[in-house]
Scaffold this active site. Structure first.
Site, PDB file in Angstrom:
ATOM      1  N   HIS A 177       0.852  -1.199   0.000  1.00  0.00           N
ATOM      2  CA  HIS A 177       0.000   0.000   0.000  1.00  0.00           C
ATOM      3  C   HIS A 177       0.879   1.236   0.000  1.00  0.00           C
ATOM      4  O   HIS A 177       1.750   1.379   0.841  1.00  0.00           O
ATOM      5  CB  HIS A 177      -0.867   0.041   1.260  1.00  0.00           C
ATOM      6  CG  HIS A 177      -2.029  -0.874   1.188  1.00  0.00           C
ATOM      7  ND1 HIS A 177      -3.198  -0.658   1.850  1.00  0.00           N
ATOM      8  CD2 HIS A 177      -2.194  -2.033   0.506  1.00  0.00           C
ATOM      9  CE1 HIS A 177      -4.039  -1.629   1.588  1.00  0.00           C
ATOM     10  NE2 HIS A 177      -3.456  -2.482   0.784  1.00  0.00           N
ATOM     11  N   TYR A 208      -9.138   6.083   7.052  1.00  0.00           N
ATOM     12  CA  TYR A 208      -9.383   6.464   8.451  1.00  0.00           C
ATOM     13  C   TYR A 208     -10.422   7.580   8.446  1.00  0.00           C
ATOM     14  O   TYR A 208     -10.186   8.617   7.831  1.00  0.00           O
ATOM     15  CB  TYR A 208      -8.110   7.014   9.087  1.00  0.00           C
ATOM     16  CG  TYR A 208      -7.075   5.985   9.440  1.00  0.00           C
ATOM     17  CD1 TYR A 208      -6.140   5.546   8.513  1.00  0.00           C
ATOM     18  CD2 TYR A 208      -7.006   5.465  10.737  1.00  0.00           C
ATOM     19  CE1 TYR A 208      -5.179   4.607   8.857  1.00  0.00           C
ATOM     20  CE2 TYR A 208      -6.035   4.530  11.082  1.00  0.00           C
ATOM     21  CZ  TYR A 208      -5.133   4.101  10.144  1.00  0.00           C
ATOM     22  OH  TYR A 208      -4.182   3.176  10.484  1.00  0.00           O
ATOM     23  N   PRO A 241      -4.564   0.361  18.496  1.00  0.00           N
ATOM     24  CA  PRO A 241      -4.239  -0.109  17.144  1.00  0.00           C
ATOM     25  C   PRO A 241      -4.321   0.961  16.047  1.00  0.00           C
ATOM     26  O   PRO A 241      -3.959   0.697  14.909  1.00  0.00           O
ATOM     27  CB  PRO A 241      -5.264  -1.226  16.888  1.00  0.00           C
ATOM     28  CG  PRO A 241      -6.361  -0.985  17.866  1.00  0.00           C
ATOM     29  CD  PRO A 241      -5.782  -0.277  19.039  1.00  0.00           C
ATOM     30  N   LYS A 297       0.943  -0.085  15.088  1.00  0.00           N
ATOM     31  CA  LYS A 297       2.341  -0.216  15.502  1.00  0.00           C
ATOM     32  C   LYS A 297       2.660  -1.458  16.343  1.00  0.00           C
ATOM     33  O   LYS A 297       3.832  -1.799  16.516  1.00  0.00           O
ATOM     34  CB  LYS A 297       2.752   1.025  16.324  1.00  0.00           C
ATOM     35  CG  LYS A 297       2.843   2.301  15.510  1.00  0.00           C
ATOM     36  CD  LYS A 297       4.116   2.338  14.682  1.00  0.00           C
ATOM     37  CE  LYS A 297       4.116   3.375  13.623  1.00  0.00           C
ATOM     38  NZ  LYS A 297       4.019   2.869  12.250  1.00  0.00           N
ATOM     39  N   TYR A 344       4.208   6.440   9.864  1.00  0.00           N
ATOM     40  CA  TYR A 344       3.334   5.310   9.516  1.00  0.00           C
ATOM     41  C   TYR A 344       4.135   4.186   8.855  1.00  0.00           C
ATOM     42  O   TYR A 344       3.952   3.010   9.177  1.00  0.00           O
ATOM     43  CB  TYR A 344       2.203   5.785   8.591  1.00  0.00           C
ATOM     44  CG  TYR A 344       0.996   4.896   8.652  1.00  0.00           C
ATOM     45  CD1 TYR A 344      -0.091   5.222   9.453  1.00  0.00           C
ATOM     46  CD2 TYR A 344       0.952   3.710   7.933  1.00  0.00           C
ATOM     47  CE1 TYR A 344      -1.198   4.389   9.531  1.00  0.00           C
ATOM     48  CE2 TYR A 344      -0.146   2.871   8.004  1.00  0.00           C
ATOM     49  CZ  TYR A 344      -1.218   3.210   8.800  1.00  0.00           C
ATOM     50  OH  TYR A 344      -2.310   2.370   8.883  1.00  0.00           O
TER      51      TYR A 344
HETATM   52  C1  LIG Z   1      -7.787  -5.933  17.033  1.00  0.00           C
HETATM   53  C2  LIG Z   1      -6.298  -5.683  16.943  1.00  0.00           C
HETATM   54  C3  LIG Z   1      -5.764  -5.087  15.802  1.00  0.00           C
HETATM   55  C4  LIG Z   1      -4.392  -4.852  15.717  1.00  0.00           C
HETATM   56  N1  LIG Z   1      -3.898  -4.258  14.581  1.00  0.00           N
HETATM   57  C5  LIG Z   1      -2.565  -4.058  14.474  1.00  0.00           C
HETATM   58  C6  LIG Z   1      -1.986  -3.558  13.241  1.00  0.00           C
HETATM   59  O1  LIG Z   1      -2.681  -3.282  12.261  1.00  0.00           O
HETATM   60  N2  LIG Z   1      -0.637  -3.427  13.176  1.00  0.00           N
HETATM   61  C7  LIG Z   1       0.152  -3.760  14.244  1.00  0.00           C
HETATM   62  O2  LIG Z   1       1.382  -3.615  14.127  1.00  0.00           O
HETATM   63  N3  LIG Z   1      -0.355  -4.261  15.401  1.00  0.00           N
HETATM   64  C8  LIG Z   1      -1.688  -4.433  15.547  1.00  0.00           C
HETATM   65  N4  LIG Z   1      -2.195  -5.011  16.682  1.00  0.00           N
HETATM   66  C9  LIG Z   1      -1.287  -5.388  17.771  1.00  0.00           C
HETATM   67  C10 LIG Z   1      -0.571  -6.736  17.532  1.00  0.00           C
HETATM   68  O3  LIG Z   1      -1.517  -7.736  17.265  1.00  0.00           O
HETATM   69  C11 LIG Z   1       0.274  -7.096  18.763  1.00  0.00           C
HETATM   70  O4  LIG Z   1       1.047  -5.980  19.116  1.00  0.00           O
HETATM   71  C12 LIG Z   1       1.175  -8.307  18.496  1.00  0.00           C
HETATM   72  O5  LIG Z   1       0.408  -9.481  18.504  1.00  0.00           O
HETATM   73  C13 LIG Z   1       2.274  -8.404  19.542  1.00  0.00           C
HETATM   74  O6  LIG Z   1       2.993  -9.614  19.374  1.00  0.00           O
HETATM   75  P1  LIG Z   1       3.625 -10.342  20.638  1.00  0.00           P
HETATM   76  O7  LIG Z   1       4.297 -11.533  20.108  1.00  0.00           O
HETATM   77  O8  LIG Z   1       4.396  -9.369  21.433  1.00  0.00           O
HETATM   78  O9  LIG Z   1       2.386 -10.735  21.553  1.00  0.00           O
HETATM   79  P2  LIG Z   1       1.203 -11.768  21.269  1.00  0.00           P
HETATM   80  O10 LIG Z   1       0.816 -11.766  19.845  1.00  0.00           O
HETATM   81  O11 LIG Z   1       0.158 -11.468  22.292  1.00  0.00           O
HETATM   82  O12 LIG Z   1       1.856 -13.174  21.564  1.00  0.00           O
HETATM   83  C14 LIG Z   1       2.114 -13.618  22.889  1.00  0.00           C
HETATM   84  C15 LIG Z   1       2.055 -15.128  22.896  1.00  0.00           C
HETATM   85  O13 LIG Z   1       2.346 -15.583  24.225  1.00  0.00           O
HETATM   86  C16 LIG Z   1       1.428 -16.592  24.563  1.00  0.00           C
HETATM   87  N5  LIG Z   1       1.312 -16.656  26.031  1.00  0.00           N
HETATM   88  C17 LIG Z   1       0.588 -15.877  26.847  1.00  0.00           C
HETATM   89  N6  LIG Z   1       0.730 -16.276  28.117  1.00  0.00           N
HETATM   90  C18 LIG Z   1       1.575 -17.336  28.106  1.00  0.00           C
HETATM   91  C19 LIG Z   1       2.101 -18.189  29.103  1.00  0.00           C
HETATM   92  N7  LIG Z   1       1.755 -18.047  30.396  1.00  0.00           N
HETATM   93  N8  LIG Z   1       2.949 -19.167  28.743  1.00  0.00           N
HETATM   94  C20 LIG Z   1       3.297 -19.341  27.431  1.00  0.00           C
HETATM   95  N9  LIG Z   1       2.812 -18.562  26.435  1.00  0.00           N
HETATM   96  C21 LIG Z   1       1.969 -17.577  26.766  1.00  0.00           C
HETATM   97  C22 LIG Z   1       0.130 -16.184  23.883  1.00  0.00           C
HETATM   98  O14 LIG Z   1      -0.767 -17.268  23.725  1.00  0.00           O
HETATM   99  C23 LIG Z   1       0.665 -15.660  22.557  1.00  0.00           C
HETATM  100  O15 LIG Z   1       0.764 -16.659  21.577  1.00  0.00           O
HETATM  101  C24 LIG Z   1      -3.549  -5.244  16.805  1.00  0.00           C
HETATM  102  C25 LIG Z   1      -4.082  -5.862  17.941  1.00  0.00           C
HETATM  103  C26 LIG Z   1      -5.446  -6.086  18.036  1.00  0.00           C
HETATM  104  C27 LIG Z   1      -5.987  -6.763  19.273  1.00  0.00           C
END
Ligand SMILES: Cc1cc2nc3c(=O)[nH]c(=O)nc-3n(C[C@H](O)[C@H](O)[C@H](O)COP(=O)(O)OP(=O)(O)OC[C@H]3O[C@@H](n4cnc5c(N)ncnc54)[C@H](O)[C@@H]3O)c2cc1C
Length: 403
Positions: free
Chosen positions: A74, A203, A295, A299, A387
């Site tokens: 995009h 947006y 969101p 980021k 962005y």
């Molecule tokens: C609706 C929505 C839209 C979004 N849109 C965007 C976007 O457009 N762009 C963007 O950059 N970000 C977006 N985000 C944010 C993005 O999804 C998160 O920031 C991202 O998933 C972070 O990755 P992570 O690996 O840090 O955490 P997570 O994806 O939360 O992964 C953590 C992992 O740890 C596991 N876990 C938890 N507790 C335990 C435990 N006790 N033992 C072992 N494992 C465990 C979980 O099951 C999970 O698999 C959005 C979030 C939401 C909710």
């Protein structure tokens, strides 16, 4: 059963899986422990916007085949207010950079496949995961797997277990400073079987509240509406959702989203959160375990990727040069980017949403803000460069990757 590894990674979300791959490429051994099933982790519908730097990182790590095949490049976004859409062109304003729309589900699926190919351990459905001895040189992770107690002894633990994980709460009270803002609204998000009617995200600030048009593929539209934070999804029939989407998004020139069957719907509250420092002893927090952004700025996943680049390079420094220097810098280096992303996400959120306690003055100021944004090249450049993503804190080469 006792296992020995160099780095134990808690959580198989984007942060944990990317870190596992980066360590693998540098010949560093890791064990990943995830408490959910493989299907659950893949099916969780979340992010979709990848910064240029996240795409470049996935390419450099050799995990971009799916992204290159199905990701949608995009070159801008639309900002819509007072019934009119205004385009902001990213490549023109940032020297050629863009974003890529590729669902987090696909990112996670590709990374799990890559992990399995390395034959390094990845435990799904681990129960009662806990971390210990964090301030020693041999921290441990305990969990139950297939009914048997497991202990992983390691040099470092990467807490990649998201906002609701166990790593951050395992840090003794008083160590972390917590910075938090809870917003007085949430997002009702849907996936619909409808071809996107715009090639780019839209947006919208409408007098009834924020709305966002986005997409996941050439056949799937992803749409969001601002709703109260505690709104029950049961209050929203599919017809009511479409009525409200169309009311907020339709512009004076007749543009509107295509309607289709809704296949998923949910309400997510919005919060900004930072825990600092992102480290305690030999436990390093990365991604949502350390910080959450609303969101609106897209980021969250991108910050998880940038934390991993800095952490991967620091661990490479430890094993390659025997030096803690880069590990000691980890938290400060990440937090500089985290706070800039927090500021950007807060600004996008407060400029585009209607707050229950706002005054008529506040709303007119929002409109003036958007009018300035869409009519000033300087303001558009500022949005565009944030962005598509600010430059990485460390070079790919220093993390053992080819640029
Ligand atoms: C609706 C929505 C839209 C979004 N849109 C965007 C976007 O457009 N762009 C963007 O950059 N970000 C977006 N985000 C944010 C993005 O999804 C998160 O920031 C991202 O998933 C972070 O990755 P992570 O690996 O840090 O955490 P997570 O994806 O939360 O992964 C953590 C992992 O740890 C596991 N876990 C938890 N507790 C335990 C435990 N006790 N033992 C072992 N494992 C465990 C979980 O099951 C999970 O698999 C959005 C979030 C939401 C909710």
């Amino acid at each position: 059963m006792t296992h020995r590894t160099q780095v134990a990674i808690v959580g198989a979300g984007p942060a944990g899986l990317l870190l596992g791959q980066l360590l693998h490429l540098n010949g560093i051994d890791s064990v990943i422990v995830e408490n959910r099933s493989r299907e659950y982790v893949i099916d969780r519908v979340r992010a979709g916007v990848l910064e240029q730097g996240t795409v470049d990182l996935m390419k450099a790590m050799g995990v971009s085949a799916g992204l290159e095949r199905a990701g949608l490049r995009h070159e801008g976004v639309y900002i819509s207010f007072l019934g009119q859409r205004h385009h902001i062109n990213f490549p023109e304003l940032t020297g050629g950079k863009a974003i890529t729309v590729y669902g987090q589900n696909e990112v996670v699926r590709d990374l799990i496949d890559a992990r399995l190919e390395t034959s390094r351990p990845l435990y799904f459905e681990a129960e009662d995961v806990s971390v210990g001895d964090l301030d020693s040189t041999t921290p441990t992770v305990h969990f139950r797997y297939d009914g048997a107690e497991q202990e992983v002894r390691c040099d470092f633990i990467a807490g990649c277990d998201g906002f609701h994980g166990i790593c951050r709460p395992s840090i003794p009270a008083g160590v972390l400073a917590i910075y938090e803002r809870i917003y007085p609204f949430g997002w009702l998000g849907i996936l619909a079987e409808a071809a996107p009617s715009s090639e780019e995200l839209v947006y919208t600030l409408h007098e009834r509240g924020f709305a966002l048009f986005s997409m996941r593929s050439p056949k799937v539209t992803r749409l969001y509406l601002q709703v109260p934070p505690d709104e029950s999804i049961d209050n929203w029939s599919d017809d009511a959702i479409w009525d409200e989407m169309l009311r907020r998004m339709t512009t004076r020139d007749g543009w509107k989203p295509n309607i289709g069957r809704i296949t998923q719907k949910s309400v997510t509250p919005m919060r900004s959160f930072v825990a600092a420092p992102m480290r305690y002893g030999r436990l390093f927090l990365a991604g949502d375990a350390a910080h959450i952004v609303p969101p609106t700025g897209a980021k969250g996943l991108n910050l998880a990727a940038s934390d991993v680049l800095v952490l991967g390079r620091a661990l490479k420094g430890f094993y390659g040069r025997g030096s803690m220097e880069w590990l000691d810098e980890y938290s400060d280096l990440c937090l500089r980017r985290v706070w800039k992303a927090q500021r950007f996400s807060w600004w996008m959120t407060s400029t585009l949403h209607r707050s229950p306690d706002e005054t008529a003055f506040d709303h007119q100021r929002q409109i003036a803000d958007l009018d300035y944004l869409t009519s000033s090249r300087a303001a558009m450049t500022s949005l565009a460069e944030q962005y598509v993503g600010l430059p990485a804190e460390v070079s790919f080469e220093s993390a053992g990757l080819k640029a």
